[in-house]
Motif scaffolding. Structure first.
Motif, PDB file in Angstrom:
ATOM      1  N   ASN A  65       0.362  -1.638  -0.466  1.00 41.41           N
ATOM      2  CA  ASN A  65       0.361  -0.016  -0.311  1.00 41.41           C
ATOM      3  C   ASN A  65       1.049   1.319   0.123  1.00 41.41           C
ATOM      4  O   ASN A  65       0.077   2.744  -0.312  1.00 41.41           O
ATOM      5  CB  ASN A  65      -1.321   0.059   1.186  1.00 41.41           C
ATOM      6  N   LEU A  93      -6.920  -4.878  -3.929  1.00 41.88           N
ATOM      7  CA  LEU A  93      -8.062  -3.725  -4.326  1.00 41.88           C
ATOM      8  C   LEU A  93      -8.021  -3.372  -3.114  1.00 41.88           C
ATOM      9  O   LEU A  93      -8.419  -2.012  -2.482  1.00 41.88           O
ATOM     10  CB  LEU A  93      -8.504  -3.535  -5.512  1.00 41.88           C
ATOM     11  N   ASP A  94      -9.007  -4.335  -2.505  1.00 47.90           N
ATOM     12  CA  ASP A  94     -10.423  -4.524  -1.219  1.00 47.90           C
ATOM     13  C   ASP A  94      -9.614  -4.107   0.046  1.00 47.90           C
ATOM     14  O   ASP A  94      -9.777  -3.064   1.436  1.00 47.90           O
ATOM     15  CB  ASP A  94     -10.887  -5.589  -0.769  1.00 47.90           C
ATOM     16  N   GLN A  98      -9.370   3.648   0.946  1.00 46.57           N
ATOM     17  CA  GLN A  98     -10.857   4.108   0.344  1.00 46.57           C
ATOM     18  C   GLN A  98     -10.273   5.143  -0.637  1.00 46.57           C
ATOM     19  O   GLN A  98     -10.997   4.909  -2.150  1.00 46.57           O
ATOM     20  CB  GLN A  98     -11.886   4.594   1.242  1.00 46.57           C
ATOM     21  N   LYS A  99      -9.786   6.187  -0.245  1.00 44.39           N
ATOM     22  CA  LYS A  99      -9.719   6.512  -1.669  1.00 44.39           C
ATOM     23  C   LYS A  99      -7.867   6.778  -2.143  1.00 44.39           C
ATOM     24  O   LYS A  99      -7.018   8.006  -2.586  1.00 44.39           O
ATOM     25  CB  LYS A  99      -9.293   8.454  -0.835  1.00 44.39           C
ATOM     26  N   GLY A 100      -7.767   5.378  -2.343  1.00 46.94           N
ATOM     27  CA  GLY A 100      -6.200   4.862  -2.105  1.00 46.94           C
ATOM     28  C   GLY A 100      -5.348   5.487  -3.810  1.00 46.94           C
ATOM     29  O   GLY A 100      -4.980   5.414  -4.529  1.00 46.94           O
ATOM     30  N   ASP A 102      -6.762   8.189  -5.648  1.00 47.04           N
ATOM     31  CA  ASP A 102      -7.233   9.915  -5.314  1.00 47.04           C
ATOM     32  C   ASP A 102      -5.221  10.061  -6.078  1.00 47.04           C
ATOM     33  O   ASP A 102      -4.669  10.208  -5.443  1.00 47.04           O
ATOM     34  CB  ASP A 102      -7.973  10.395  -4.413  1.00 47.04           C
ATOM     35  N   SER A 131     -14.287   4.417  -7.502  1.00 53.16           N
ATOM     36  CA  SER A 131     -15.071   4.338  -5.708  1.00 53.16           C
ATOM     37  C   SER A 131     -13.665   4.513  -4.960  1.00 53.16           C
ATOM     38  O   SER A 131     -13.449   5.084  -4.208  1.00 53.16           O
ATOM     39  CB  SER A 131     -15.648   3.496  -5.268  1.00 53.16           C
ATOM     40  N   MET A 132     -12.772   4.049  -5.242  1.00 51.29           N
ATOM     41  CA  MET A 132     -11.557   4.541  -5.070  1.00 51.29           C
ATOM     42  C   MET A 132     -10.442   6.017  -4.928  1.00 51.29           C
ATOM     43  O   MET A 132      -9.754   5.934  -4.619  1.00 51.29           O
ATOM     44  CB  MET A 132     -10.187   3.455  -5.210  1.00 51.29           C
TER      45      MET A 132
END
Length: 188
Positions: A65, A93-94, A98-100, A102, A131-132
């Motif tokens: 990550n 991906l999960d 959440q905004k990884g 952006d 959604s991310m």
């Protein structure tokens, strides 16, 4: 000081002899021509227990990550199974924030058995990435297995030969990605 763009390739291939590896290897070679550095995250090499049990605090997941977080561009590569990207890719991906994605430039690379699932990038992948936080995409490439010849090298390792059409389309995506990164670095 020369700004070095960081590009992460997330490969959702479940096996080492997948033709997708021929695609990612070619893309890495093309990016190096542009003096762009890449890091490859092979999701299948992450600890299965951490993926399956959604261990967000696993050292291996945190390390992967962090690579994505530092990247300016993310290439998402996956074979197509059942009209979508692989389950192993989805499990990773999960585990991204959440905004990884952006602010990242995204380049999707899919490979399937036939042209029938050409739209799987648009219908299965892009909604999840949106959604991310993903907003900026360069042209994706959907390859067909028949465009990549797989043979065995002298040490039993797979060797991949891409046809000229596929090489040209991948090179164009890499050129587009390089242009976007160059524009971005000149704005800073």
């Amino acid at each position: 000081m020369q700004h070095m763009s960081r590009i992460v390739i997330i490969s959702g291939s479940p096996n080492a002899s997948s033709r997708l590896n021929g695609v990612t290897q070619f893309v890495q070679q093309q990016l190096s021509i542009h003096k762009l550095s890449t890091v490859l995250i092979e999701v299948v090499s992450l600890p299965a227990e951490d993926l399956i049990h959604a261990r967000f605090n696993s050292p291996a997941i945190l390390e992967a990550n962090a690579l994505v977080e530092k990247a300016e561009a993310v290439i998402i590569a996956s074979p197509v199974y059942k009209a979508s990207y692989t389950g192993v890719l989805k499990t990773y991906l999960d585990l991204l924030p959440q905004k990884g994605l952006d602010g990242k430039i995204i380049a999707p690379l899919f490979i399937g058995g036939t042209i029938a699932h050409l739209l799987s990038i648009d219908y299965s992948l892009k909604p999840v990435l949106a959604s991310m936080g993903a907003k900026l995409y360069v042209s994706g490439v959907y390859a067909v297995d028949s465009q990549i010849n797989r043979t065995q090298g002298p040490n039993e390792e797979p060797v991949f030969e891409l046809n000229e059409d596929l090489k040209a389309r991948l090179a164009e995506t890499v050129n587009e990605l390089a242009r976007e990164l160059s524009l971005r670095s000149h704005k800073q």
